[in-house]
Design a protein around this motif. Structure first.
Motif, short mmCIF file in Angstrom:
data_model
loop_
_atom_site.label_atom_id
_atom_site.label_comp_id
_atom_site.label_asym_id
_atom_site.label_seq_id
_atom_site.Cartn_x
_atom_site.Cartn_y
_atom_site.Cartn_z
N ASP A 76 -0.31 -7.36 2.33
CA ASP A 76 -0.01 -6.30 1.37
C ASP A 76 -0.09 -6.89 -0.03
OD1 ASP A 76 0.76 -4.01 0.12
OD2 ASP A 76 2.76 -3.89 1.01
N LYS A 97 0.65 -2.25 5.65
CA LYS A 97 -0.70 -2.80 5.52
C LYS A 97 -1.19 -3.46 6.80
CE LYS A 97 -1.31 -1.64 1.21
NZ LYS A 97 -2.33 -0.65 0.81
N GLY A 108 2.57 -6.69 5.25
CA GLY A 108 1.38 -6.63 6.07
C GLY A 108 1.51 -7.45 7.33
#
Length: 382
Positions: free
Chosen positions: A273, A333, A358
């Motif tokens: 991310d 993400k 993420g």
């Protein structure tokens, strides 16, 4: 502790000298002007990172930092398995085995380990402390490389269970991980429910996907499936190559440090991310320390070979299920699935949709992930 001995990282200076020579002698490819990262790792960024690696990065400093963690090697089924062993400082620490994936390493966990072993230091309840065990995958880093075919994720789960029960003497424990670590944690919960009290995941590994029947998909599942097909077409070539011809790839990555860096950091940029800015999430030292663990141990070839082993001999069977309690923290993400998709293979007891982060959650959002571990595993401590 059975068949284990203390371990510290001490890379021969000759390895570091050889690395500097290779970095200085890099033969750079051309690039389409203005292409940024569209074709893969950006040339300008990689040159900046390589210059830092050659002239500024201090491996000995990173080595000393890593050696602050208590480390061991244990003989498990004939393989020397490297692991960090952080003893909890609360009244009744819960044993937790944390598993990394690819293209990261045990280094994924370096920020979160002290948060879990000593929560009081971070302003949290000491009753939520853990004994944290972070093993290194066979074929990665400082663990031995399997020398025979068929060493799939199920075999890794068997080793982890023996490490936790036979080597360390725990009758019960919990497990957590992301990427390949999510798969191993799933398999631990599936294969050893009498010992594994519960698992926590940041990715749906394989069982839910194997059980998925598109004819029964909800609208959310249809959208997720379509999105994952698109992601697979755009980003999945690395897995196809590693799952079919890993040896062909290994020669170049094992010989060229810049080639190795290009292969790894492109995944960190794509899966994190970071809005395209790697260093908004990671420092150069963090990126290079992870890459160095592959380089100094010459383990990139054996690490990607695991994709081939799982592709040719899957550890999963259709219809299987993880029946121990499962907590999931899904990060925006990381292409998160809808809950109903995960529930096709997992006994979900806690589902948290995280605001940021993420694929490498323990590195990107360690505080948030540590809070999730505490909240979920608190319910299983009794």
């Amino acid at each position: 502790m059975v068949n284990a001995h203390p371990f510290q990282i001490n890379v021969p200076q000759s390895v570091l000298d050889d690395l500097k020579e290779r970095l200085a002698d890099t033969r750079w490819p051309d690039e389409i002007k203005g292409s940024d990262w569209d074709y893969g790792t950006n040339l300008d960024y990689l040159k900046v990172l390589t210059n830092y690696w050659l002239n500024t990065f201090d491996w000995r400093k990173q080595e000393a930092m890593l050696n602050q963690f208590t480390q061991y090697k244990a003989n498990v089924d004939g393989l020397a398995i490297h692991f960090i062993y952080g003893k909890g400082k609360g009244p009744n620490p819960l044993p937790l085995v944390l598993t990394h994936g690819w293209p990261d390493s045990f280094f994924r966990m370096y920020k979160i380990i002290p948060m879990l072993t000593d929560p009081e230091w971070f302003g949290k309840d000491p009753a939520d402390s853990f004994d944290v065990i972070v093993p290194t995958f066979p074929g990665f880093g400082f663990s031995d490389k399997p020398s025979k075919p068929g060493f799939n994720l199920g075999r890794v789960a068997e080793l982890w269970h023996k490490l936790m029960t036979d080597t360390l003497g725990y009758q019960h424990y919990v497990a957590a991980g992301g990427d390949g670590g999510a798969a191993v944690s799933e398999l631990l919960g599936q294969k050893y429910p009498d010992s594994v009290l519960g698992i926590h995941l940041t990715d749906v590994a394989f069982q839910a996907s194997l059980n998925a029947d598109p004819k029964t998909f909800t609208e959310a599942e249809k959208k997720y499936s379509d999105r994952m097909q698109q992601v697979g077409m755009q980003e999945g070539a690395y897995a196809m190559l590693q799952g079919t011809k890993p040896q062909s790839l290994a020669y170049g990555l094992n010989d060229s440090p810049v080639g190795l860096a290009a292969w790894i950091i492109e995944k960190f940029r794509t899966w994190s991310d970071c809005d395209g800015d790697l260093e908004s999430v990671y420092t150069k030292d963090e990126l290079l320390t992870n890459i160095m663990i592959y380089w100094i141990t010459e383990s990139i070839g054996s690490s990607i070979r695991g994709y081939y082993e799982e592709t040719t001999q899957s550890s999963y069977k259709p219809g299987g299920r993880v029946n121990v309690p499962v907590g999931m923290a899904v990060f925006p993400k990381d292409n998160p699935p809808p809950r109903e998709f995960a529930e096709r293979g997992l006994n979900i007891q806690r589902w948290s949709e995280m605001p940021h982060g993420g694929h490498f959650a323990a590195l990107e959002e360690p505080e948030a992930l540590a809070d999730e571990f505490r909240a979920f595993f608190r319910t299983l401590r009794k």
